[in-house]
Design a protein around this motif. Structure first.
Motif, PDB file in Angstrom:
ATOM      1  N   ARG A 183       0.861  -1.160   0.000  1.00 41.18           N
ATOM      2  CA  ARG A 183       0.000   0.000   0.000  1.00 41.18           C
ATOM      3  C   ARG A 183       0.908   1.223   0.000  1.00 41.18           C
ATOM      4  NH1 ARG A 183      -5.348  -0.796   0.345  1.00 41.18           N
ATOM      5  NH2 ARG A 183      -5.495   1.406   0.922  1.00 41.18           N
ATOM      6  N   VAL A 235       2.420   3.107   2.050  1.00 41.79           N
ATOM      7  CA  VAL A 235       3.452   3.424   3.052  1.00 41.79           C
ATOM      8  C   VAL A 235       4.769   2.703   2.803  1.00 41.79           C
ATOM      9  CG1 VAL A 235       1.711   3.935   4.821  1.00 41.79           C
ATOM     10  CG2 VAL A 235       2.654   1.626   4.633  1.00 41.79           C
ATOM     11  N   GLY A 258      -2.802   6.134  -5.885  1.00 42.32           N
ATOM     12  CA  GLY A 258      -1.539   6.876  -5.979  1.00 42.32           C
ATOM     13  C   GLY A 258      -0.359   5.921  -6.107  1.00 42.32           C
ATOM     14  N   ARG A 271      -2.488  14.227  -2.080  1.00 35.20           N
ATOM     15  CA  ARG A 271      -1.251  13.901  -1.366  1.00 35.20           C
ATOM     16  C   ARG A 271      -0.818  15.150  -0.619  1.00 35.20           C
ATOM     17  NH1 ARG A 271      -2.444   9.427  -1.786  1.00 35.20           N
ATOM     18  NH2 ARG A 271      -1.301   7.598  -2.596  1.00 35.20           N
ATOM     19  N   TYR A 330     -10.658   5.173   2.649  1.00 36.72           N
ATOM     20  CA  TYR A 330     -10.710   3.969   3.484  1.00 36.72           C
ATOM     21  C   TYR A 330     -12.101   3.366   3.660  1.00 36.72           C
ATOM     22  CZ  TYR A 330      -5.945   3.210   5.174  1.00 36.72           C
ATOM     23  OH  TYR A 330      -4.616   2.869   5.282  1.00 36.72           O
TER      24      TYR A 330
END
Ligand SMILES: NC(=O)C1=CN([C@@H]2O[C@H](COP(=O)(O)OP(=O)(O)OC[C@H]3O[C@@H](n4cnc5c(N)ncnc54)[C@H](O)[C@@H]3O)[C@@H](O)[C@H]2O)C=CC1
Ligand SMILES: O=C(O)C(=O)[C@H](O)COP(=O)(O)O
Length: 361
Positions: A44, A46, A68, A207, A257
């Motif tokens: 994902r 991160v 993204g 972002r 989410y």
């Protein structure tokens, strides 16, 4: 086949377990040691995927269950012949619903008549287009800015950034790009913010670095009368607490989410891996998605969007996400032990179930 996956991806074992072994780990902890015997890496946002992570591994497929892709060095993957797939549009509806909830909350808080407001949308891709659908549903005026699409011949009407900055609400739905004619890094800068009219609202759910966070804090500290709804932050997860304090709504990168958005993200990568390996798909998406109550935005709501927030909050109460974040981060600041970064990640990992509530095409 061995798959290493971010533990925040739902259904990985269920979808991939019949033809692969699966190891799940916290996205920020995935390092080269996990990957030395892995064939597939599923991440994902991160996990930074680059040569430092993949060098001397045998990874041949990287998937990102996100829209993204700024965390992926796609040029490196291409040079190494590593297949890449991401999940375009997977959680676009969730973001559009987040934007609607933000606008509804702001209108209630600032006593705005949304029938007299105009929304400026920067980025008219999957998310921006769904935002237009939502606004049309409610009869709220909007305009679009998307130079790349305009240059590609998109037939929709587009306006300049200067026109956008005069709107009552500005919402950003662009990728984070650092170079090129239409780079979006600090697209919303001091100059842009200074031109926004008193009483206007800026929503950033794209972002963090699309908005110059230092400039945003400065303009609030200088007393400029604009409100911020911020879901994404520069230097995540170590966000600027003072900017959070100055924001009307602050959330921990959760606009996308919804349960459905996360499931679609994993499913899109499942489809890509099956295609890459020539494996017949066992699962269909509709069987994996939860049943969810839908909100029929009735005609009378179109006439009086003043009740938008009250109508929406039973489906999604954006202020509860804001309050949870402020409470948790305030606890961190009062106590030693956890850090802002750890708490930011915990808020995302433990985010309560949220279901999509709009019927969009
Ligand atoms: N906060 C969250 O949870 C989420 C954030 N996002 C972010 O939102 C971004 C947009 O998502 P989508 O709409 O699905 O992507 P998309 O790729 O469908 O659309 C992005 C649009 O931005 C346009 N664009 C690029 N540079 C621009 C510029 N300088 N000015 C105006 N427009 C420009 C592109 O032409 C494209 O039409 C993603 O790249 C991601 O970073 C996406 C999902 C969830
Ligand atoms: O899809 C995107 O792009 C997003 O911003 C996702 O909401 C990112 O979620 P994580 O991958 O950070 O869990």
């Amino acid at each position: 086949m061995k798959i290493v996956a971010d533990e925040n991806m739902p259904l990985v074992q269920e979808l991939f377990g019949s033809f692969s072994s699966v190891v799940s780990e916290a996205g920020r902890k995935i390092n080269r040691d996990y990957l030395l015997d892995a064939d597939v890496l599923l991440v994902r946002s991160v996990t930074q995927v680059n040569s430092g992570l993949l060098q001397d591994t045998k990874v041949k497929f990287v998937g990102s269950a996100t829209i993204g892709t700024d965390h992926i060095d796609q040029a490196y993957l291409s040079e190494q012949g590593i297949k890449f797939a991401y999940a375009p549009g997977c959680n676009a509806q969730a973001v559009a619903e987040y934007v609607l909830a933000a606008i509804g909350y702001w209108a209630d808080y600032a006593h705005k008549d949304l029938r007299k407001c105009k929304v400026g949308i920067i980025g008219a891709g999957n998310v921006g287009s769904r935002v237009t659908q939502v606004l049309e549903l409610l009869g709220i005026e909007y305009c679009l800015n998307d130079p790349p699409l305009h240059e590609q011949g998109d037939s929709r009407q587009f306006v300049s950034l200067q026109n956008i900055q005069q709107c009552d609400v500005v919402t950003c739905h662009v990728p984070l790009t650092m170079q090129g004619q239409h780079a979006t890094h600090h697209l919303i800068n001091q100059q842009f913010l200074s031109q926004m009219p008193p009483g206007s609202l800026l929503i950033n759910s794209s972002r963090g670095a699309v908005l110059d966070n230092t400039a945003a804090l400065y303009c609030k500290q200088a007393g400029q009368d604009i409100d911020f709804v911020l879901d994404v932050w520069e230097n995540e997860p170590n966000l600027n607490i003072e900017l959070l304090n100055q924001s009307l709504i602050a959330t921990p990168h959760i606009a996308g989410y919804s349960q459905e958005g996360k499931i679609r993200g994993t499913y899109q990568l499942y489809q890509a891996v099956c295609k890459w390996q020539g494996i017949e798909q066992e699962f269909v998406l509709k069987d994996l998605l939860p049943e969810a109550p839908k909100w029929n935005a009735s005609a009378e709501l179109r006439s009086d969007t003043g009740f938008l927030h009250q109508n929406l909050r039973r489906f999604y109460d954006i202020k509860s996400d804001d309050q949870r974040m402020r409470q948790k981060l305030a606890q961190v600041l009062r106590q030693s032990g956890a850090t802002i970064s750890e708490e930011f990640d915990n808020l995302r990992k433990n985010y309560p179930q949220r279901l999509e509530f709009l019927e969009l095409m």
